[in-house]
Design a protein around this motif. Structure first.
Motif, short mmCIF file in Angstrom:
data_model
loop_
_atom_site.label_atom_id
_atom_site.label_comp_id
_atom_site.label_asym_id
_atom_site.label_seq_id
_atom_site.Cartn_x
_atom_site.Cartn_y
_atom_site.Cartn_z
N SER A 7 49.89 -30.12 -7.32
CA SER A 7 49.40 -31.77 -6.85
C SER A 7 48.55 -32.63 -7.93
CB SER A 7 47.55 -31.42 -7.14
OG SER A 7 46.23 -32.06 -6.98
N ALA A 8 48.87 -33.81 -7.19
CA ALA A 8 49.05 -34.99 -8.04
C ALA A 8 47.84 -35.10 -9.44
CB ALA A 8 49.31 -36.25 -6.75
N ARG A 9 47.00 -34.74 -9.04
CA ARG A 9 45.98 -34.44 -10.34
C ARG A 9 46.78 -34.16 -11.86
NH1 ARG A 9 41.44 -35.19 -12.46
NH2 ARG A 9 40.71 -33.86 -14.07
N GLU A 10 47.76 -33.43 -11.42
CA GLU A 10 48.69 -32.81 -13.00
C GLU A 10 49.25 -34.21 -13.04
OE1 GLU A 10 50.90 -31.12 -16.29
OE2 GLU A 10 51.70 -32.33 -13.88
N THR A 11 48.84 -35.20 -13.13
CA THR A 11 49.65 -36.57 -14.03
C THR A 11 48.75 -36.60 -14.73
OG1 THR A 11 48.97 -37.48 -12.01
CG2 THR A 11 51.25 -37.44 -12.16
N VAL A 12 47.42 -36.69 -14.71
CA VAL A 12 46.94 -36.52 -15.76
C VAL A 12 46.91 -36.61 -17.14
CG1 VAL A 12 44.67 -34.83 -15.34
CG2 VAL A 12 44.48 -37.14 -16.39
N ASN A 13 47.99 -35.55 -17.54
CA ASN A 13 48.91 -34.85 -18.49
C ASN A 13 49.94 -36.05 -18.86
OD1 ASN A 13 46.90 -32.29 -18.58
ND2 ASN A 13 48.66 -31.54 -17.04
N TRP A 14 50.21 -36.38 -18.11
CA TRP A 14 51.13 -37.20 -18.23
C TRP A 14 50.69 -38.81 -18.93
CZ3 TRP A 14 54.72 -37.55 -13.30
CH2 TRP A 14 55.14 -35.88 -12.92
N VAL A 15 49.85 -38.84 -17.77
CA VAL A 15 49.29 -39.99 -17.87
C VAL A 15 48.41 -40.46 -20.36
CG1 VAL A 15 47.61 -42.29 -18.23
CG2 VAL A 15 48.98 -41.24 -15.96
N ALA A 16 48.13 -39.36 -20.14
CA ALA A 16 47.54 -39.00 -21.49
C ALA A 16 48.57 -39.12 -22.51
CB ALA A 16 46.83 -37.62 -21.68
N ALA A 17 49.90 -37.89 -22.44
CA ALA A 17 50.77 -38.38 -23.41
C ALA A 17 51.72 -39.70 -22.91
CB ALA A 17 51.87 -37.25 -23.04
N GLY A 18 51.52 -40.15 -22.33
CA GLY A 18 52.15 -41.68 -22.02
C GLY A 18 51.34 -42.74 -22.75
N ALA A 19 50.25 -42.33 -23.22
CA ALA A 19 49.10 -43.20 -24.29
C ALA A 19 49.59 -43.61 -25.41
CB ALA A 19 48.14 -42.93 -24.03
N ILE A 20 50.33 -42.07 -25.68
CA ILE A 20 50.46 -41.83 -26.94
C ILE A 20 52.09 -42.62 -27.44
CG2 ILE A 20 50.77 -40.36 -29.41
CD1 ILE A 20 49.36 -38.32 -27.48
N ALA A 21 52.73 -42.44 -26.21
CA ALA A 21 54.40 -42.98 -26.23
C ALA A 21 54.31 -44.60 -26.13
CB ALA A 21 55.12 -42.69 -25.23
N LYS A 22 52.86 -44.69 -25.74
CA LYS A 22 52.99 -46.58 -25.86
C LYS A 22 52.47 -46.58 -26.73
CE LYS A 22 51.51 -47.02 -20.29
NZ LYS A 22 50.48 -47.45 -20.23
N LYS A 23 51.40 -46.32 -27.80
CA LYS A 23 51.85 -46.95 -29.06
C LYS A 23 52.18 -46.54 -30.20
CE LYS A 23 47.58 -46.92 -30.98
NZ LYS A 23 46.33 -46.90 -32.18
N ILE A 24 53.41 -45.60 -29.85
CA ILE A 24 54.35 -45.39 -30.72
C ILE A 24 55.47 -47.15 -30.41
CG2 ILE A 24 56.45 -44.26 -31.59
CD1 ILE A 24 54.71 -41.61 -30.51
N LEU A 25 55.71 -46.91 -29.43
CA LEU A 25 56.51 -48.03 -28.92
C LEU A 25 56.00 -49.64 -29.35
CD1 LEU A 25 57.68 -47.04 -25.06
CD2 LEU A 25 59.12 -47.01 -27.06
N ALA A 26 54.98 -49.84 -28.68
CA ALA A 26 53.86 -51.25 -29.82
C ALA A 26 54.02 -51.11 -30.88
CB ALA A 26 52.21 -51.26 -29.20
N ARG A 27 54.18 -50.33 -31.45
CA ARG A 27 55.06 -50.54 -33.13
C ARG A 27 56.14 -50.93 -33.60
NH1 ARG A 27 51.97 -47.91 -36.75
NH2 ARG A 27 54.39 -47.67 -38.64
N GLU A 28 57.23 -50.49 -32.72
CA GLU A 28 58.53 -50.99 -32.87
C GLU A 28 58.66 -52.52 -31.68
OE1 GLU A 28 60.16 -49.37 -34.69
OE2 GLU A 28 58.54 -48.44 -34.97
N GLY A 29 57.61 -52.80 -30.81
CA GLY A 29 57.51 -54.18 -30.31
C GLY A 29 58.61 -54.03 -29.08
N ILE A 30 57.80 -52.72 -28.57
CA ILE A 30 58.71 -52.95 -27.41
C ILE A 30 57.13 -52.99 -26.19
CG2 ILE A 30 59.27 -51.03 -25.46
CD1 ILE A 30 61.38 -49.92 -27.61
N GLU A 31 56.71 -53.55 -25.54
CA GLU A 31 56.22 -53.77 -24.68
C GLU A 31 57.12 -53.26 -22.60
OE1 GLU A 31 52.26 -56.64 -24.01
OE2 GLU A 31 54.24 -57.61 -24.48
N LEU A 32 55.26 -52.24 -21.96
CA LEU A 32 55.73 -52.64 -20.86
C LEU A 32 54.64 -52.27 -20.15
CD1 LEU A 32 54.69 -48.71 -20.06
CD2 LEU A 32 56.39 -48.83 -21.18
#
Length: 383
Positions: A127-152
């Motif tokens: 099920s695509a419901r499993e992508t809820v995990n990806w989004v949760a992990a991706g939010a952490i990755a976004k915070k790290i990238l933002a510190r490096e000046g990377i925006e998406l």
């Protein structure tokens, strides 16, 4: 079952089934010292969760995340981060007709054929419901990238035959969350929503595509050949459920361009460094980031769960049957797929930032040997 882990240094291992007790993941490789709260993650989960508009499934999942490990006093410790998201509104009974009679174009038959069993409620692990995990992990990755000046950011650029005109990165940031379709072009968004409603009334569904872009990505991410940035990004995007195509830069349009037309001429920037005049290559040359914005598109087919009568074959009875998929399903996937595509983009980029040494894998402040930090726990007896 293998294939539940994504990433080399920034590794995400997920678990859970659509109608199981909970979804969850473990994030390994997040450097220590990153300020992180459940609210930081919840913001993106709320963009993905069901029941947020009339063009999404009515399944009532709050998708509230709980951090179980890897964070102390609001900062990451460098140890694995454990995330749990409870399933609150699972109704498996409506899937009983398909236990031994696979739904058309789902993973029902292939999962049963591969493993000899499967969790059938809501599609289980497929099920695509499993992508809820990806989004949760991706939010952490976004915070790290933002510190490096990377925006998406991403937005829905096509639903059916309705395609949005090109919009700027600033317009995507400003307008993509203003409508239920998540299209950054307001006029097109209205037409898209009308078209989706037409398919809903007919008991059918429709496909579409998502445009994504990342700015501030440094030169040099990616390795030649099998670990190229484009190859790993392709793996990430093709892992998104319902994806039938991934492209970057000109994508499939490159088939109609001559070499002279596509080739990006070079010039010097203000610091005397070579830079491409255009960016038809989508920020990736030779499988390595060029320093230009990375952009591309992900195509998603129409949702396969539709309330129309379809033929299935019950291997237990040997009968052909006409069945309807009765339940709560999305009539279109891209609007809720936007945060999923952003998550996979962020996870890919942060992994390459760690692999290239742009980010210290141990700690975000890049001060090895320092122990008396602002984010180290304080001894209450010393106060």
């Amino acid at each position: 079952m293998n294939g539940n882990r994504f990433g080399r240094l920034f590794q995400v291992t997920t678990f859970g089934e659509s109608h199981g007790e909970a979804m969850g993941c473990t994030v390994s490789g997040c450097p220590a010292g990153l300020e992180l709260s459940e609210e930081d993650i919840q913001e993106d989960l709320d963009r993905r969760k069901p029941g947020q508009s009339m063009i999404t499934t009515s399944r009532g999942e709050p998708d509230a995340v709980s951090i179980k490990s890897g964070v102390q006093d609001g900062y990451t410790t460098g140890t694995p981060i454990g995330l749990i998201i409870q399933n609150k509104d699972a109704r498996s009974g409506k899937y009983e007709p398909f236990i031994t009679a696979p739904r058309p174009s789902h993973g029902d038959f292939t999962y049963s054929a591969k493993f000899g069993t499967r969790n059938w409620g809501g599609g289980g692990r497929s099920s695509a419901r499993e992508t809820v995990n990806w989004v949760a992990a991706g939010a952490i990755a976004k915070k790290i990238l933002a510190r490096e000046g990377i925006e998406l950011k991403a937005h829905v650029n096509q639903i059916g035959d309705i395609e949005a005109p090109d919009v700027s990165f600033e317009e995507i940031k400003e307008h993509s969350e203003e409508n239920d379709v998540r299209c950054a072009h307001p006029e097109t968004a209205e037409r898209m929503q009308e078209r989706i409603a037409e398919y809903q009334e007919e008991g059918d569904s429709i496909g579409g595509s998502i445009y994504f872009e990342a700015q501030g990505v440094p030169v040099g991410l990616g390795a030649p050949r099998f670990d190229s940035l484009s190859a790993r990004l392709g793996q990430a995007m093709m892992s998104v459920p319902a994806t039938t195509a991934f492209e970057f830069g000109l994508g499939t349009d490159a088939a109609e361009w001559t070499g002279k037309e596509r080739n990006d001429d070079w010039e010097f920037d203000d610091d005397g460094n070579p830079v491409p005049v255009e960016n038809d290559h989508g920020g990736i040359q030779g499988g390595i980031s060029s320093g230009e914005p990375i952009y591309g598109e992900v195509t998603l087919h129409a949702p396969t769960s539709i309330p129309k009568s379809q033929q299935t074959a019950d291997w237990e009875t040997g009968e052909l049957k006409e069945e309807k998929v009765i339940g709560r399903h999305d009539p279109v996937l891209p609007p809720r797929g936007v945060p999923v595509v952003e998550a996979m983009l962020a996870l890919t980029l942060v992994d390459f930032m760690l692999l290239s040494g742009r980010i210290n894998p141990d700690r975000v402040d890049d001060q090895p040997g320092e122990y008396d930090t602002d984010y180290h726990p304080r001894n209450p007896r010393n106060e």
